[in-house]
Design a protein around this motif. Structure first.
Motif: not given
Lengths: 347, 361
Positions: A149-150, A115-116, A144-145, A102-103
């Motif tokens: 911001v990570e 993402l992790p 969820p996307p 889905q990303v």
């Protein structure tokens, strides 16, 4: 800019005297070339006969994300092989039906894919390269996307896998063929470095297993686990090669042979794509810490102590390559010096 | 059969310091001198240890005082209980008697014979921290044997724990392979005296004194091998003192030994008790003359084989350096240094510890 030049020399040399890093190589320039550059300190503080030189080779760590991943993804985008907004699962069978499906690539490039946060490849997936690839591509999302911001290494790792899938080439071959060779970046390559080059490579962190500092072998654990080549880190480069790339980003006319990506990709990337989310990011590039995105001072750092900046508005670039990891993983001393360096160059 | 040992040092695996080096020399490696289940902390949860024979425990919340200390010891105890089978252990080697690992190990294997190895840091902390003094006294009471490396340590221990009994002096040692094959000495191309400080830059090591101590001396260069954050903290004082310092980083042992061979004198301006002064002995093994503040422990280990120096008196430091540079003293000290270091092979320390363990188990 005599006073600025003097200040930069003093600033970078103070980093050696203050124990921030054993040595450094730096340059400032514009699209036309180098305005000033310098070297200071030693490759290894215990070897007084091995100074840093303009051709010192650095393990550039996360600058790999720009040199290898951002550039090749841009090439695929420019060639219309990749739609940044299309969910990966719709064209990449390896992730179809998995959370990553889905990303989209845009979210990976802006570190908003959910993402992790940590790679932990060996702990989670073992040492087999196929098992790691499969594990990473089939992993659950941490959130969820498009919610936050990570910064994650996984985004670059996945984009590297994606570039390999779309091109049918290993990432190192793709980057060499489509970006590094055309631009004439002859010293840029993935490790381990050949023996003849190791001697002028800046050593990084102490390797507990061998009792010596890593030299010519990527410091990044994931890169080493994956045989040296991956999207996270693993590339080595020099001041001259980074200069060539940055000049090209400011002015495509400087390249003897154009690489696979062009000015459209650069323009697309050097814009804030994260809306109201913080911290603001472009496509893998991000506004330099402490600057207003409107200033257009874009940067990327490497964990080993490397950094490059680019400001299209001022027609200026800068590179500061250090091997601070020889001494410590502490971030603060170099972070402060980087900020001072950037302020001196870009205001 | 040699007793099987369990031991635990309450520090992250990559921590600097002589105690950590000694611990790794004795208990870890592919063929450790003392076969053991050896534990340290995994401070950043990096997963398996890169050091063969060293197990890492991922326990957060390290603290040395109450409140919090008891809870921390409980967490260490639980982590140990998960991985230690009492049947596989014959004897405990307790390290750093005042910190969390020791009560945790005692709680995990309460009925096993115990040897308590006193380090310098234990005593220094016990002098100033009531909780740690309590732990020290508890440990001393429960230990079947207490090992000190020098008489100075025994004396200091008894002032803190007067009922310490069964105190055994077993000098620590330096690796046999260093004694057998030290790196070749390299002479100075510049003609200036190459001085070296190697170690942590903490007050007890005399870091503050260093800046003043060299105020009168001339024609020298000073290299410092120390943890980076400690060097950066000292750097302004060095700058103010006008000292031109070459920072070497916190060096791994083989690189430190090479640095010893590249210098003309080691400076040890310690301000208080040194357990043994292993760094001085390693320097001596490499033929490096040592100038030392004659504090308890160091004077016992180094004696006449090094140059006692009053580091609070810059004139005395300068006079000793001048003497070292222009007389035959340097050659005499190099010979004496090598002979002195040869008295302390690590294999002898390991054999004595193993023998003691066999007698208890």
């Amino acid at each position: 800019m005599p006073s600025t030049t003097e200040h930069l020399h003093g600033l970078v040399t103070a980093g050696v005297n203050d124990g921030v890093y054993p040595g450094a190589v730096w340059a400032v320039g514009n699209a036309d070339g180098v305005i000033d550059r310098g070297t200071t300190g030693l490759l290894d503080p215990t070897r007084s006969d091995e100074p840093m030189t303009p051709d010192t080779v650095f393990d550039v760590a996360s600058l790999t994300k720009i040199l290898a991943v951002w550039s090749t993804i841009g090439t695929l985008w420019q060639d219309n092989h990749l739609d940044l907004d299309e969910p990966l699962g719709q064209f990449w069978p390896d992730v179809a039906g998995y959370p990553l499906g889905q990303v989209n690539a845009h979210q990976l490039l802006t570190h908003t894919a959910g993402l992790p946060l940590r790679a932990q490849l060996k702990n989670l997936y073992g040492t087999n390269h196929d098992a790691i690839r499969s594990g990473v591509l089939h992993e659950a999302l941490h959130r969820p996307p498009s919610q936050a911001v990570e910064y994650t290494d996984r985004a670059a790792l996945i984009l590297g896998y994606l570039a390999e899938y779309l091109s049918g080439e290993p990432l190192d071959h793709l980057a060499t063929d489509r970006v590094w060779s055309p631009l004439g970046m002859r010293e840029t390559r993935y490790g381990p470095l050949p023996t003849a080059t190791v001697a002028r490579c800046a050593p990084t962190e102490l390797d507990e297993e061998t009792g010596t500092h890593l030299k010519g072998i990527a410091h990044d654990f994931s890169a080493r686990l994956l045989g040296g080549v991956c999207g996270i880190a693993g590339a080595f480069s020099t001041l001259d090669d980074l200069t060539v790339l940055l000049r090209y980003l400011l002015d495509p006319g400087t390249a003897a042979t154009p690489p696979g990506f062009g000015p459209d990709w650069t323009r697309e990337s050097l814009n804030v794509h994260t809306g109201s989310l913080e911290p603001a990011r472009g496509l893998f590039w991000h506004p330099a810490p402490g600057t207003d995105p409107a200033d257009q001072s874009w940067t990327h750092y490497g964990f080993t102590g490397t950094a490059m900046w680019l400001n299209p508005k001022q027609d200026r670039w800068a590179v500061l390559l250090t091997n601070k990891l020889y001494y410590t993983r502490d971030r603060e001393p170099l972070a402060t010096l980087r900020d001072q360096f950037r302020e001196t160059v870009f205001g | 059969m040699t007793a099987r040992v369990a031991t635990f040092l309450d520090l992250p695996a990559a921590s600097p310091g002589g105690s950590v080096e000694l611990f790794r020399d004795l208990y870890t490696g592919t063929e450790p001198l003392i076969p053991a289940r050896a534990f340290m902390l995994d401070a950043v949860h990096n997963g398996p240890s890169a050091v063969p024979g060293l197990d890492l425990l991922a326990v957060d919340g390290k603290c040395i005082d109450e409140p919090g200390f008891t809870q921390y010891v409980t967490a260490l105890h639980r982590a140990l209980a998960d991985v230690l089978d009492p049947e596989d252990v014959d004897v405990l080697h307790l390290q750093h008697l005042t910190f969390g690992a020791t009560p945790a190990l005692l709680r995990t294997l309460p009925d096993h014979p115990t040897i308590a190895l006193v380090h310098g840091t234990d005593l220094l902390f016990a002098e100033t921290h009531p909780d740690q003094l309590r732990v020290l006294r508890d440990t001393v009471r429960r230990a079947d044997a207490i090992v000190v490396p020098t008489s100075a340590m025994a004396d200091r221990l008894r002032t803190l724990a007067p009922d310490a009994a069964r105190v055994v002096k077993i000098p620590w040692g330096i690796p046999d392979h260093l004694l057998a094959g030290p790196p070749p000495r390299r002479s100075s191309p510049e003609g200036r005296q190459r001085l070296l400080y190697a170690g942590r830059l903490t007050p007890e090591k005399g870091a503050d004194r260093l800046t003043q101590a060299l105020g009168v001396a001339t024609n020298f260069t000073l290299s410092i091998a120390a943890p980076p954050h400690e060097f950066r903290a000292l750097r302004p004082a060095l700058h103010r003192a006008g000292l031109d310092v070459h920072y070497l980083g916190w060096l791994p042992r083989p690189e430190l030994w090479k640095a010893f061979a590249d210098h003309d004198a080691l400076l040890m301006p310690s301000t208080t008790l040194e357990a043994m002064g292993l760094v001085a002995l390693e320097a001596q093994a490499c033929g490096l003359p040592v100038l030392y503040q004659p504090v308890p422990g160091l004077d016992e280990t180094l004696g006449e084989a090094a140059l006692p120096t009053g580091f609070t008196d810059p004139n005395h430091v300068a006079a000793n350096l001048r003497h070292l540079a222009v007389s035959g003293l340097a050659d005499d000290l190099r010979a004496a240094a090598r002979a002195n270091a040869a008295r302390f092979p690590l294999s002898a320390a390991a054999a004595s510890l193993s023998h003691l363990g066999d007698s208890l188990s």
